[in-house]
Design a protein around this motif. Sequence first.
Motif, PDB file in Angstrom:
ATOM      1  N   ASN A 148      30.658  76.018  98.810  1.00  9.12           N
ATOM      2  CA  ASN A 148      29.607  75.058  98.506  1.00  9.12           C
ATOM      3  C   ASN A 148      28.296  75.513  99.129  1.00  9.12           C
ATOM      4  O   ASN A 148      28.242  75.842 100.318  1.00  9.12           O
ATOM      5  CB  ASN A 148      29.974  73.672  99.049  1.00  9.12           C
ATOM      6  CG  ASN A 148      31.227  73.114  98.415  1.00  9.12           C
ATOM      7  OD1 ASN A 148      31.409  73.213  97.207  1.00  9.12           O
ATOM      8  ND2 ASN A 148      32.097  72.525  99.212  1.00  9.12           N
ATOM      9  N   PRO A 160      26.687  69.445  98.139  1.00  8.12           N
ATOM     10  CA  PRO A 160      26.309  70.766  97.617  1.00  8.12           C
ATOM     11  C   PRO A 160      25.483  70.642  96.345  1.00  8.12           C
ATOM     12  O   PRO A 160      25.638  69.697  95.571  1.00  8.12           O
ATOM     13  CB  PRO A 160      27.669  71.418  97.329  1.00  8.12           C
ATOM     14  CG  PRO A 160      28.586  70.274  97.062  1.00  8.12           C
ATOM     15  CD  PRO A 160      28.109  69.143  97.933  1.00  8.12           C
ATOM     16  N   THR A 163      28.476  75.002  93.484  1.00 10.33           N
ATOM     17  CA  THR A 163      29.689  75.528  94.107  1.00 10.33           C
ATOM     18  C   THR A 163      30.044  76.848  93.447  1.00 10.33           C
ATOM     19  O   THR A 163      30.114  76.939  92.217  1.00 10.33           O
ATOM     20  CB  THR A 163      30.870  74.546  93.958  1.00 10.33           C
ATOM     21  OG1 THR A 163      30.554  73.325  94.635  1.00 10.33           O
ATOM     22  CG2 THR A 163      32.134  75.124  94.552  1.00 10.33           C
ATOM     23  N   GLY A 211      33.033  76.011 103.137  1.00 12.16           N
ATOM     24  CA  GLY A 211      34.254  75.963 102.332  1.00 12.16           C
ATOM     25  C   GLY A 211      35.464  76.051 103.230  1.00 12.16           C
ATOM     26  O   GLY A 211      35.338  76.278 104.449  1.00 12.16           O
TER      27      GLY A 211
END
Length: 415
Positions: A148, A160, A163, A211
């Motif tokens: 993200n 975010p 992604t 992440g």
Amino acid sequence: MGNTGKDSIEEKTSHVIGANRPDFTAGRRSGKEKTSRGSVQQIENAGVMEEDSHPAKKRGCFARFWAHYKRHWCLYGLGGVIFLAIFLPIFFLIVFPAIAQRMVDDASLPIYSASITNPTPDSVQYSLFAGLNVPKPFSVKLKPIALNLLVDQNPPNRNPYITVQLPEQNLKGNATITVTNQTTNILDKEIFGTFLHSAVYQETFILSASGATDAYVGKLKAHISLDKKVELKGLNKLKGFGIASARAVLPAEADGTNLIAELTIPNASLVSFELGNVTLNIIVGGILLGNATMKNVYLVPGNNTVSARGVVNLKTAIMNLPAILSSQVGALTSGNIEMSASGNSTIYNGHHIDYYEKVLNALVLTTQFPLLSILMDSLTGVLGGNGGTAIPFASGYNVTNIIPLLQNLTAIAGF
């Protein structure tokens, strides 16, 4: 006979004297025996004392421990089993994941290049080429991870804007992470616009990524979180924007184009941006004179030379010439004219890219360009091309007699 009697008397006398006299030799004999016996005992005792003065060497710690272990090995074995039963779960569930997480946290994440291409109103193509330094001699395998991209702001916003899916990575030493032309939806246009604004307007900006995935060091597995902030150079308001060349086209072309220019657009960052067709407003002395359109703009790191075709309202320019010239006193003193450009529209494949327009339309770019150079290129070409005599610009022309030339130019143009 006389002698016999005398001898008898002497024997008796000696017998009586011997009976009454102490025997001193007996004591001497007894003392000698005792002394003899004492000497033997002393010799024996001396031998014993000599032996006691050199006791046997003690066994070392390891020997004593080994002897103790052999006597109590059952207890040691049971203790070892209990220790492993407690330690191994702690190691696999707590210690190793903490070590793996620390390795990821300490690993640097240099970004070598990135690009945002093929924009649509709702998506972009994203490419990334970065490094991840893993401490030697470890080798880490990262399972696929949804990375993200976030905006680092105060207060922090963990939503975010896009992604990026990273494939499985095998990392060792100075490893690389590569994402190529991955199409991703824009999750939040407002946050994405905030990111673009910081990238375009600031000298440096922060690229934040986070992440979670599974990491393997050999056969050992740990769930780790990747949370990185990388400072990158921004476009710094396109500082260094300039006009490499410009000339008027008279009469105007069929589409209304009467100005052709070569623009220099710098990109100080390492991020490439594909913008599409960008139209800029042309402003001189605070007066909007027209616009210029750049086709298929793709800004790579460094200086970019882009062709622009403009439509300038010359009648508006002539009508406002005194006001324009008065605003240009400082620039005209150096023989230049100061021009500004601001965003008008950004279109890619026929669609307005509103998140680019929001950033570029608020950006004003200002530069100076030699006025006589423009007039020389423009008037010489126009008058010579129409059968007239080219105007000699070698000498004698200044700001005062430029106005009649411009009036002559507009007359030729039909205004």
